[in-house]
Design a protein around this motif. Structure first.
Motif, PDB file in Angstrom:
ATOM      1  N   LEU A 115       1.334  -1.658   0.048  1.00 36.55           N
ATOM      2  CA  LEU A 115       0.320   0.237  -0.112  1.00 36.55           C
ATOM      3  C   LEU A 115       1.001   1.557  -0.056  1.00 36.55           C
ATOM      4  N   GLU A 116       0.693   1.800  -1.107  1.00 33.97           N
ATOM      5  CA  GLU A 116       1.378   2.700  -1.147  1.00 33.97           C
ATOM      6  C   GLU A 116       3.204   2.581  -0.433  1.00 33.97           C
ATOM      7  N   ALA A 117       4.350   3.577   0.402  1.00 32.32           N
ATOM      8  CA  ALA A 117       5.655   3.153   0.337  1.00 32.32           C
ATOM      9  C   ALA A 117       5.421   2.246   1.055  1.00 32.32           C
ATOM     10  N   THR A 118       4.262   1.654   1.888  1.00 31.73           N
ATOM     11  CA  THR A 118       4.877   0.335   3.098  1.00 31.73           C
ATOM     12  C   THR A 118       4.043  -1.424   3.031  1.00 31.73           C
ATOM     13  N   VAL A 119       4.643  -1.980   3.003  1.00 26.16           N
ATOM     14  CA  VAL A 119       3.808  -3.477   2.965  1.00 26.16           C
ATOM     15  C   VAL A 119       3.166  -4.256   4.844  1.00 26.16           C
ATOM     16  N   LEU A 120       2.117  -4.465   4.400  1.00 25.51           N
ATOM     17  CA  LEU A 120       1.041  -5.014   5.163  1.00 25.51           C
ATOM     18  C   LEU A 120       1.598  -5.362   5.605  1.00 25.51           C
ATOM     19  N   GLU A 121       1.391  -6.667   6.597  1.00 23.18           N
ATOM     20  CA  GLU A 121       1.171  -8.100   6.675  1.00 23.18           C
ATOM     21  C   GLU A 121      -0.005  -8.211   7.912  1.00 23.18           C
ATOM     22  N   ALA A 122      -0.629  -9.843   7.685  1.00 24.55           N
ATOM     23  CA  ALA A 122      -1.358  -9.915   9.209  1.00 24.55           C
ATOM     24  C   ALA A 122      -1.040 -10.973   8.728  1.00 24.55           C
ATOM     25  N   ASP A 123      -1.605 -12.144  10.248  1.00 22.55           N
ATOM     26  CA  ASP A 123      -1.982 -13.476  10.008  1.00 22.55           C
ATOM     27  C   ASP A 123      -3.502 -14.195   8.948  1.00 22.55           C
ATOM     28  N   ALA A 124      -4.046 -13.020   8.221  1.00 21.38           N
ATOM     29  CA  ALA A 124      -5.226 -13.078   6.917  1.00 21.38           C
ATOM     30  C   ALA A 124      -5.322 -12.296   6.451  1.00 21.38           C
ATOM     31  N   VAL A 125      -5.427 -11.687   5.326  1.00 18.73           N
ATOM     32  CA  VAL A 125      -5.769 -10.965   4.934  1.00 18.73           C
ATOM     33  C   VAL A 125      -6.384 -11.612   3.232  1.00 18.73           C
ATOM     34  N   VAL A 126      -7.724 -10.670   3.644  1.00 22.66           N
ATOM     35  CA  VAL A 126      -8.830 -10.642   2.481  1.00 22.66           C
ATOM     36  C   VAL A 126      -9.026  -9.779   1.665  1.00 22.66           C
ATOM     37  N   TRP A 127      -8.711 -10.788   0.057  1.00 19.75           N
ATOM     38  CA  TRP A 127      -9.131  -9.390  -1.654  1.00 19.75           C
ATOM     39  C   TRP A 127     -10.691  -9.614  -1.109  1.00 19.75           C
ATOM     40  N   ALA A 128     -11.823  -9.228  -1.054  1.00 15.72           N
ATOM     41  CA  ALA A 128     -12.788  -7.787  -0.533  1.00 15.72           C
ATOM     42  C   ALA A 128     -12.775  -6.978  -1.488  1.00 15.72           C
ATOM     43  N   SER A 129     -12.551  -7.299  -3.201  1.00 12.93           N
ATOM     44  CA  SER A 129     -12.285  -5.967  -3.575  1.00 12.93           C
ATOM     45  C   SER A 129     -13.259  -5.825  -5.203  1.00 12.93           C
ATOM     46  N   GLY A 130     -14.457  -7.222  -5.315  1.00 12.65           N
ATOM     47  CA  GLY A 130     -15.799  -6.982  -5.827  1.00 12.65           C
ATOM     48  C   GLY A 130     -15.216  -7.053  -7.177  1.00 12.65           C
ATOM     49  N   ALA A 131     -15.177  -6.025  -8.349  1.00 17.67           N
ATOM     50  CA  ALA A 131     -15.296  -6.425  -9.944  1.00 17.67           C
ATOM     51  C   ALA A 131     -13.262  -6.630  -9.782  1.00 17.67           C
ATOM     52  N   TRP A 132     -12.232  -5.622  -9.026  1.00 20.71           N
ATOM     53  CA  TRP A 132     -11.965  -5.413  -9.685  1.00 20.71           C
ATOM     54  C   TRP A 132     -10.871  -6.812  -8.750  1.00 20.71           C
ATOM     55  N   LEU A 133     -11.287  -7.573  -7.858  1.00 17.16           N
ATOM     56  CA  LEU A 133     -10.540  -8.932  -7.997  1.00 17.16           C
ATOM     57  C   LEU A 133     -10.316  -9.841  -9.312  1.00 17.16           C
ATOM     58  N   ALA A 134     -10.996 -10.226 -10.200  1.00 12.00           N
ATOM     59  CA  ALA A 134     -10.256 -10.858 -11.186  1.00 12.00           C
ATOM     60  C   ALA A 134      -9.084  -9.845 -11.651  1.00 12.00           C
TER      61      ALA A 134
END
Ligand SMILES: Cc1cc2nc3c(=O)[nH]c(=O)nc-3n(C[C@H](O)[C@H](O)[C@H](O)COP(=O)(O)OP(=O)(O)OC[C@H]3O[C@@H](n4cnc5c(N)ncnc54)[C@H](O)[C@@H]3O)c2cc1C
Length: 364
Positions: free
Chosen positions: A174-193
């Protein structure tokens, strides 16, 4: 405390962030836009909530559970107007729905066309075999509901970050940062494809609705003309009375699609208005929003683990009927992420066979 990142603050992502936060997760919710933005699929004025799904019981149960969760969030988000299905055949989607809802104990009643006509100040019923009425169904205030989910998630500690996220292996750039977590969920609607080519296959189509001004006596139910592939609702203040085609529209890019319906769509909606609700033939138009569907081949949603990254999940494929289910789908997803449940097999990645619609006969 488990940590989660949810990318996408549409109804699916906002519901999940809210659920995880309520269950004690430390959540970061990311979206390129403000929650409820009209560029997102969840940002519109209104969405129907109904339990009828033909012969399908899974979505009927899900819609019923979601209704409870919406009411728990804020009863004012749901206009409990009922929904009337204009059944053109004795045996079909509506008759199947009636049987399933009856079995599940969900309120539903079969009305004669004349009885159905009394739900509206004027209704043409000459092409109807009967009207299936779900008295506890209704209309959700979509943009407001999405924002309400995000607000509650934030009250429960969720951090909202605005910006365009990019997958970076199991992490999120995300911009200049990298985010990490136990679970990452991409709920990005039409942009998912676009974010996960080859993994998620979606058809993104332009959908157009028209809202008309109507006098106060037009407060009344939502409606679906299944065989005609049209739906809408009576007057819901402050938006108006809605007429929309549910037929799959032309393919569009969700980032650049029009935000307003075109002249042809407006003319078609007015023609249906005049035919179905004759007293409103000359009603002034209030607005004509455009939106997009993100359609899977079989209209089932997507909720599945990324095949290469253990902690990464994909959530979407609303297929033109996802809004109402948001909080119930999130309940399922949260249970899976916490290891309390297995993911619903229907939502898996991989090839899907085109199958019956969960909206109307207009979906291909
Ligand atoms: C005209 C119309 C009528 C509908 N009617 C109904 C109805 O009556 N009943 C019903 O139940 N459903 C209905 N639906 C379907 C329902 O609205 C959708 O299924 C649902 O809103 C999908 O939500 P979503 O969260 O998957 O997608 P979205 O709301 O689009 O959310 C995805 C979010 O992800 C964000 N995003 C994407 N990529 C990135 C990135 N890289 N970085 C950061 N953020 C990103 C986007 O900005 C967006 O906010 C209708 C849909 C339309 C278009």
């Amino acid at each position: 405390m488990p940590t989660g990142i949810v990318v996408g603050a549409g109804v699916f992502g906002a519901s999940l962030a809210d659920r995880l936060a309520l269950e004690g997760w430390e959540v970061t919710l990311v979206d390129a836009r403000e929650p409820g933005d009209p560029r997102a699929e969840s940002g519109g004025e209104t969405r129907l909530i109904r339990c009828s799904h033909g012969a399908d019981a899974l979505y009927a149960r899900s819609a019923r559970r979601a209704r409870e969760l919406w009411l728990e969030l804020d009863p004012d988000l749901l206009v409990e107007s009922g929904v009337a299905w204009f059944a053109r055949r004795e045996e079909g989607w509506e008759a199947d729905s009636e049987r399933v809802l009856g079995r599940l104990g969900i309120p539903v009643e079969r009305l004669t066309p004349d009885e159905g006509a009394r739900l509206f100040p004027s209704l043409a019923t000459d092409d109807m075999a009967f009207v299936l009425h779900e008295p506890e169904a209704g209309v959700l205030r979509a943009g407001e509901a999405t924002r309400a989910l995000v607000s509650r998630a934030r009250e429960a500690g969720t951090r909202l970050r605005l910006g365009e996220a990019v997958p970076a292996g199991a992490a999120v750039a995300l911009e200049a940062t990298v985010l990490e977590a136990d679970a990452v969920v991409w709920a990005s609607g039409a942009w998912l494809a676009r974010l996960f080519p080859g993994l998620v296959d979606l058809r993104v189509t332009l959908q157009q609705a028209v809202l008309f001004q109507a006098p106060p006596e037009w407060r009344g139910p939502g409606w679906v003309d299944f065989e005609g592939a049209l739906y809408g609702h009576a007057l819901v203040e402050p938006h108006g009375l809605k007429v929309a085609s549910d037929a799959d529209g032309p393919p569009v890019d969700p980032s650049t699609r029009p935000l307003e319906a075109g002249r042809e769509a407006v003319a078609a909606a007015r023609a249906y208005l005049a035919r179905r609700f004759p007293d409103l033939a000359d009603a002034p138009m209030a607005s004509a929003p455009a939106c997009h569907y993100s359609l899977t081949a079989d209209s089932n949603f997507v909720f599945a683990r990324h095949p290469e990254h253990e902690g990464v999940w994909l959530l979407g494929g609303g297929s033109g009927h996802g809004f109402k289910h948001g909080p119930a789908l999130a309940e399922h997803a949260a249970a899976v992420l916490a290891g309390r449940a297995e993911p619903e097999p229907r939502f898996a990645l991989g090839e899907r066979r085109p199958s019956a619609s969960f909206r109307t006969a207009g979906s291909g």
